[in-house]
Design an enzyme around this catalytic site. Structure first.
Site, PDB file in Angstrom:
ATOM      1  CG  HIS A  89      -9.915   3.391   4.115  1.00 10.05           C
ATOM      2  ND1 HIS A  89     -10.272   3.435   5.363  1.00 10.05           N
ATOM      3  CD2 HIS A  89      -8.482   3.480   4.087  1.00 10.05           C
ATOM      4  CE1 HIS A  89      -9.375   3.636   6.174  1.00 10.05           C
ATOM      5  NE2 HIS A  89      -8.257   3.648   5.675  1.00 10.05           N
ATOM      6  CG  HIS A 140      -1.830   1.133   1.117  1.00  6.64           C
ATOM      7  ND1 HIS A 140      -3.172   1.396   0.606  1.00  6.64           N
ATOM      8  CD2 HIS A 140      -1.821   2.316   1.909  1.00  6.64           C
ATOM      9  CE1 HIS A 140      -3.683   2.233   0.621  1.00  6.64           C
ATOM     10  NE2 HIS A 140      -2.809   3.056   1.553  1.00  6.64           N
TER      11      HIS A 140
END
Length: 749
Positions: free
Chosen positions: A104, A55
């Site tokens: 998210h 990420h």
């Protein structure tokens, strides 16, 4: 347990460490030891593990993302590009706009409300950190099958989290999407975007320069929520055999964030910061290492001075915590007192936790003991780079050969009418007002257009009426059939949506959602999508300003469809000249712009009527997209059209339904010469739009289209209280409205 100091790490080189549990590979752990010349301390291991995660480091994707820089079109509007918290573009009159889309996804599946809420909080702070006032948010969402029991768990929680956080911040939610597909069943996509506005001179960057300048952490206290957070969650697939990751989901407080926003903007106004970074993914590990790496010196941090919600947190946990509503500022000593006064005024906790040094190391201490001594660039920007193997999937040819154009078509007008009703009432084509009505779309009073319009639009200057528009689009079904074309279709649709409102497309941000990069099939999809997007942006002249990559979106061996979501930002000189989608006045003439072909691969019709995915997606002609956009923008500016709606999912009949229901007027349409009714209504050919033209402007409009070489066919007139396809069927608006609006509430009841 004794503190693991740098001295201790040097003296105990063979001490076992939980590098595997923290998500590191064996060769990555070896590389860390090589960089440091010793084993890392526990705190250093924590920092590297979160910052070298998929990420944060883009280790599997950056070799492909490099195309966005290499193929970037020349664009004088670009002020800040890839590499900062968010891109910035010049929109005229001294104004700059910053915008970005992020994901998210994994946190929102585990804890839907907080996962989605903190997604909003994080993207808003990215925009704030650039020096801008956040003015609007958007949310592209993807869920599993609409009738699946778990969708009833995830969707309401996600929507409540987005609305609960964004509404409390006072930010209008002006756009986005809601898409259902069983491929997202165990892996919903919760993407969040934000737009911010500032003057050119107010742009701020994330860097720590100037020895002696103070490092100030301000905002909420650091807690045990979000330890590892999205940096860990987003770097692995879901597996039912693994323990719950619920503690890794951050907990948000929108009221604290609102105070943080106003406090930060006042600090900016008084020019008190030399550098600033929000605390999002990887928390303090990210903020300290990125600020130090981007600056001209080093940094010393006293970690025990960090304000805590939980006094039992270890140094490693403090460094990994992704607790929300926090910022880190670099402040010259003479400005510290005033900085603290403003924070106190806004009831925001602020603490000097360190200072910039004239060295080249990031040094972190815990009660006087050194626990971190690293070159900051190796943490922040020099993570591993993987050239993952990729290959065209063995099943791709068979999928493309399974042509949706060969599926059985309606044999009678009655069957055609029934399929129209089935389409407009299907979960993906039905009204999403159950979702969007939970968002405040008009707070602040500057919202000009919002859902279900083609693009959201915000006025940014009340005197000149200067405005910006933004649309987000992506079709995973198209991308599954052909990821190169699918990415370009996402770009083209978002570009077209912005132009349909009368705004000129300027630049893009993207959120690239894919399965595991360790699967060569998935990596091929990713590589092709990046190539398609980079080539498309070069041709359209819309540079990529930044964005996000979300990988490992799969449960077990089942990956989501490749889902590149593209956000296009556009500018309009006067929002009073915007073009809405509603057919608001009887007598308006309806024109179909562009060419219609038999293109049904990945179409809504093939999904709704036949539960089929196969064939090729619609062809892309970016030259035609540019021409169509120029016509739509010129017609809007010069008052030649009263309404416009792009054609995409569901084709002509979906656009007619949405525009008629929005305006409360019906339409009488005829099938254009050379087309059959089925193709006319359901084809999803790209590069098309429907416009409503006042009779007084018909000649001027058609002359313009003819002179520019854009096909424009008159297909009907706004009239009555039904959609009538002459020679085929009539559908009363009341029947259409019931079918279109009842689906989502019925599924979620």
């Amino acid at each position: 347990m004794s503190l693991d100091t740098v001295k201790n790490a040097t003296e105990t080189p063979d001490a076992s460490q939980p590098w595997k549990e923290l998500g590191l590979k064996e060769d990555e752990y070896a590389r860390i030891r090589e960089i440091l010349g010793r084993r890392p301390t526990g705190a250093e291991l924590a920092m590297y593990s979160v910052m070298w995660s998929e990420h944060c480091s883009y280790k599997s994707s950056k070799v492909h993302l490099a195309q966005f820089g290499k193929k970037a079109p020349k664009n004088d509007a670009m002020l800040v590009g890839i590499g900062e918290n968010a891109g910035v573009v010049d929109v005229g009159q001294g104004y700059a706009v910053t915008f970005k889309v992020e994901s998210h996804n994994h946190p929102s599946y585990i804890e839907p409300y907080q996962g989605a809420a903190t997604g909003i909080g994080g993207i808003v702070r990215d925009i704030l950190a650039m020096g801008a006032r956040p003015v609007a948010v958007v949310d592209p969402l993807r869920f599993g099958a609409a009738d699946h029991p778990d969708t009833k768990r995830v969707l309401p929680g996600v929507v409540a989290g987005i609305g609960g956080y964004g509404n409390c911040l006072g930010l209008p939610n002006i756009g986005g999407e809601v898409v259902f597909d069983e491929c997202y069943q165990g892996n919903p996509l919760v993407n969040a975007g934000c737009i911010g506005v500032m003057k050119h001179e107010d742009i701020h960057l994330a860097k720590a320069s100037g020895p002696g300048n103070k490092v100030i952490l301000y905002g909420a206290r650091t807690g045990g929520d979000g330890i590892g957070g999205v940096s860990v969650l987003a770097s692995e697939t879901f597996d039912d055999t693994k323990p719950t990751k619920r503690p890794a989901v951050q907990v948000g407080d929108p009221f604290q964030e609102k105070l943080l926003i106003e406090c930060t903007l006042e600090i900016f106004k008084e020019k008190l910061v030399a550098g600033i970074q929000d605390l999002g993914g990887a928390g303090l590990s990210c903020a300290t290492s990125e600020l130090a790496s981007a600056g001209t010196g080093g940094m010393r941090v006293e970690l025990d001075t960090v304000p805590l919600r939980d006094a039992t947190l270890s140094p490693e946990e403090i460094l990994m915590s992704e607790s929300q509503e926090r910022m880190c500022a670099i402040v010259e000593p003479q400005h510290v007192d005033r900085f603290m006064e403003i924070c106190e005024k806004w009831d925001v906790i602020a603490t000097v936790i360190g200072e910039v040094t004239d060295g080249e190391r990031l040094e972190i201490f815990w009660h006087g003991e050194q626990i971190v001594d690293v070159p900051p660039g190796t943490v922040a920007h020099e993570g591993p780079t993987y050239h993952r193997p990729y290959a065209r999937p063995s099943w791709q040819d068979a999928l493309q050969a399974d042509d949706a154009g060969l599926l059985p078509r309606p044999a009678t007008s009655e069957e055609l009418r029934a399929q129209v009703l089935a389409l407009v009432s299907s979960p993906n084509q039905a009204s999403k007002s159950w979702v969007t009505d939970q968002y405040d779309r008009f707070v602040q009073g500057n919202t000009v257009l919002s859902q279900p319009e083609d693009a959201g639009m915000i006025r940014i200057d009340e005197e000149s009426n200067l405005g910006v528009a933004m649309a987000t689009d992506g079709n995973g079904r198209y991308a599954k059939l052909d990821p190169y074309t699918g990415a370009q279709l996402a770009l083209a649709e978002s570009y077209r949506n912005v132009a349909a409102t009368g705004a000129k497309p300027l630049a893009i941000s993207d959120c690239l959602n894919f399965g595991s990069p360790e699967d060569p099939d998935v990596m091929w999809q990713f590589a092709e999508a990046c190539r398609g997007l980079a080539d498309g942006c070069l041709e359209l002249g819309t540079p990529v300003t930044g964005g996000n990559v979300s990988l490992y979106n799969q449960t077990g061996d089942v990956a989501i469809h490749p889902t590149p979501v593209v956000a296009v930002l556009g500018v309009i000189d006067d929002v009073n000249r915007r073009t809405p989608m509603a057919f608001a006045e009887a007598g308006q003439l309806l024109y179909l712009l562009g060419d219609t072909a038999e293109e049904f691969g990945g179409s809504a019709w093939s999904q709704v009527v036949h539960d089929h995915l196969g064939g090729l997606p619609p062809k892309v002609d970016l030259g035609r997209e540019k021409l169509l956009a120029e016509i739509l923008i010129s017609a809007s500016r010069d008052g030649m059209i009263d309404a416009a709606h792009d054609l995409s999912d569901g084709g002509v009949i979906q656009a007619l339904t949405e525009s008629c229901l929005k305006g409360g007027n019906g339409a009488r349409v005829v099938v254009p010469e050379g087309l059959d009714a089925f193709t006319f209504l359901f084809s999803e050919s790209a590069g098309r739009a429907i416009v409503a033209v006042p009779r007084s402007e018909e000649l001027r409009f058609t002359d313009m289209c003819g002179a520019r070489g854009l096909p424009a066919a008159r297909i009907g007139v706004v009239d009555g209280d039904a959609i009538e396809v002459q020679g085929e069927f009539t559908l009363p608006l009341a029947e259409l409205r019931e079918a279109h609006e009842a689906t989502i509430p019925g599924l979620l009841a």
